[in-house]
Structures are given as C-alpha cells and as structure tokens.
Write an enzyme that holds these catalytic residues in place. Structure first.
Site, short mmCIF file in Angstrom:
data_model
loop_
_atom_site.label_atom_id
_atom_site.label_comp_id
_atom_site.label_asym_id
_atom_site.label_seq_id
_atom_site.Cartn_x
_atom_site.Cartn_y
_atom_site.Cartn_z
CG ASP A 1 0.45 -1.28 7.75
OD1 ASP A 1 1.32 -2.13 8.03
OD2 ASP A 1 0.70 -0.06 7.68
CG HIS B 1 -0.02 4.48 4.65
ND1 HIS B 1 -0.76 3.72 5.51
CD2 HIS B 1 -0.85 5.47 4.20
CE1 HIS B 1 -1.99 4.22 5.60
NE2 HIS B 1 -2.06 5.28 4.80
CG HIS C 1 -0.43 0.10 2.51
ND1 HIS C 1 0.37 -0.85 3.09
CD2 HIS C 1 -0.56 1.08 3.46
CE1 HIS C 1 0.71 -0.47 4.31
NE2 HIS C 1 0.17 0.70 4.56
CG HIS D 1 3.76 -1.38 11.50
ND1 HIS D 1 4.59 -0.30 11.61
CD2 HIS D 1 2.98 -1.16 10.42
CE1 HIS D 1 4.33 0.56 10.64
NE2 HIS D 1 3.34 0.06 9.89
CG HIS E 1 -4.07 0.46 6.83
ND1 HIS E 1 -3.98 1.12 8.03
CD2 HIS E 1 -2.89 0.68 6.18
CE1 HIS E 1 -2.79 1.71 8.10
NE2 HIS E 1 -2.12 1.46 7.00
CG ASP F 1 4.81 3.38 7.44
OD1 ASP F 1 3.91 3.72 6.65
OD2 ASP F 1 4.60 2.61 8.40
CG HIS F 2 4.14 0.10 4.33
ND1 HIS F 2 4.07 -1.22 4.73
CD2 HIS F 2 3.67 0.82 5.39
CE1 HIS F 2 3.57 -1.29 5.95
NE2 HIS F 2 3.32 -0.06 6.37
ZN LIG Z 1 -0.06 1.78 6.46
#
Ligand SMILES: [Zn+2]
Length: 257
Positions: free
Chosen positions: A133, A58, A56, A171, A114, A60-61
């Site tokens: 996530d 985001h 996805h 995570h 999410h 942080d990915h």
């Molecule tokens: Zn995420």
C-alpha cells in the site's frame, strides 16, 4: 528461471502474491488478506507454504496469517516497527535487512507514510518489487500515519529501482487511479494510452497488477510530483515537489471516479 509467481485476488480488491523458489521448493506469500484463496492457490499448484512476508499491520493484509501459520507452520516475517500490532511475527525486519526464501533474497525497504512502519520487499536479482500500500499501479497509498511529504520520500526510494522491475501492489485500484491521474497530468500521452488499456483490462475482468516500474515512472503522477508539467497542471508552477505531491494526494482523497 528460479522463481514462479502467482497473483491471488482476495477479499474485494486485495492481492496476495505467492512466490516459489524453484531451486529449493520454498514458497512465500506476500501479505495474507484471507487464508482461504491463498490455500486454494497453493493446493492447485501443489505448493507448501514456508514463509509469510508481511508489509504492514492493516487487517486486510494480516487477517489470514494465523490460519496459514497453523496449517503450514510457515515462518512469519514482518516490520519490526509494527511487531506489536502483528502478533504472529517470528522474525522482525527493517531496512537494510534481507529476507531469504530458499535461494531467493529480498531486500527490505522502510517506506513510511501509509503506516509508519510499512515496509516493501525487493528481490533484486529477479527484479520483483512488493510495494503493497505504498506504491499502487498509477497511485499510492493514503498517508494515514505520516505526512504526505514522508510518503513522497518513500516513493522516491522505490523510483530509484530499475525500469524493468515488476511491481506487485496490494490492491486493484488502478482504474480509479487512472481516471484521477489524467486530471493532474492531462497532456501525458503515455498516461492516456494506459488509461485506455486499464479500462479495457478491467472491462474484461483482468487484473492490472503487476505493472512495470518504468511505466509507473512515465505515467504515475505520484512518482512524478517533481515534473514541472504536473506542478503547472495543478496551479503550483515552481512549487517544491513535496508540496505538489501533497496537493495531488489530497485531491485524490476527494476524487470520485
Ligand atoms: Zn493498508
């Protein structure tokens, strides 16, 4: 054994996972939170990255993608529905597409909640699930872009997979998740035992990822919202599962571990 897997801690609590097909020597990383630790892990193993599988959009990915692509010229594969927000995608996928990494093959699941376009990767022969996530160890992602009821349907899709599926999530949130879980499923002995095991692992600085899908089905309240014990514990006896799920997801938002 045709697959080798390495967990790579990134940033403060993210995981990237490197998957190598021993038959072809092709190597994929699932998500790229940070290029440096992924490059280091690849160097240590003497592996060359060929694919980046994105779950996805985001930051942080995805923020390590560009540096990895520049260094290895890897093919970047990710969710069609978020292609506009993941600018380096070479190949856009959605359910029921499959993704090949040498002789390994993953099925793509659409798992909205999410984010609206979140996807998961399921290597069916190897029984490896990359849930990012959507499904966490003892938890699930926060439904930012779709209602909790939609995320519940996504989780039900993952719950159909076999118990001996190894689940890699995005995570290290398991300790907080475990402490929350016992508040909504207080009589679950397997959950209490798992909380103790998670506390021990974290105190020793060990990751709690991966987990087995069978233990998630037995202990993760976000896969158990249709269990009458959880409905009763949150004062919603007889309510439908999506409503119970929504309630426990909202409680988690304000829970302080
Ligand atoms: Zn995420």
């Amino acid at each position: 054994m045709t697959v080798e897997v390495r967990l790579v801690p990134c940033l403060s609590d993210n995981y990237a996972v490197i998957v190598r097909d021993t038959a072809s020597n092709m190597v994929a990383v699932v998500d790229a939170p940070d290029a440096a630790p992924i490059m280091k892990a690849l160097d240590e193993a003497n592996w060359k990255l060929t694919h980046i599988l994105v779950t996805h959009k985001h930051a942080d990915h995805i923020q390590g993608i560009l540096a990895l692509k520049q260094k290895y010229n890897a093919t970047v594969i990710g969710p069609r529905a978020e292609a506009g927000e993941i600018p380096t995608l070479d190949t856009q996928v959605a359910e029921p597409d499959t993704v090949e990494v040498g002789s390994l093959r993953a099925r793509v699941f659409d798992t909205p909640g999410h984010t609206a376009g979140h996807i998961c990767y399921w290597f069916d022969k190897e029984k490896l699930l990359f849930s990012a996530d959507t499904l966490f160890a003892l938890g699930c992602g926060r439904p930012f872009e779709r209602p909790a009821a939609v995320l519940w349907q996504s989780l039900l899709k993952l719950r159909k997979l076999p118990d001996d599926t190894t689940v890699y999530c995005g995570h290290e949130y398991t300790l907080s998740n475990a402490r929350f879980s016992v508040t909504v499923d207080p009589d679950n002995a397997a959950l209490k035992a798992r909380l103790a095991a998670v506390e021990k692992a974290r105190a020793a600085g060990k990751p709690t990822v991966p987990s087995m899908l069978g233990e998630e089905k037995a202990t993760n309240p976000f896969l158990r919202a249709d269990d009458p014990a959880i409905a009763a514990a949150v004062g919603m006896k007889g309510a439908d599962a999506a409503a119970v799920f929504t309630e426990i997801r909202e409680r988690k938002n304000t829970f302080k571990a």
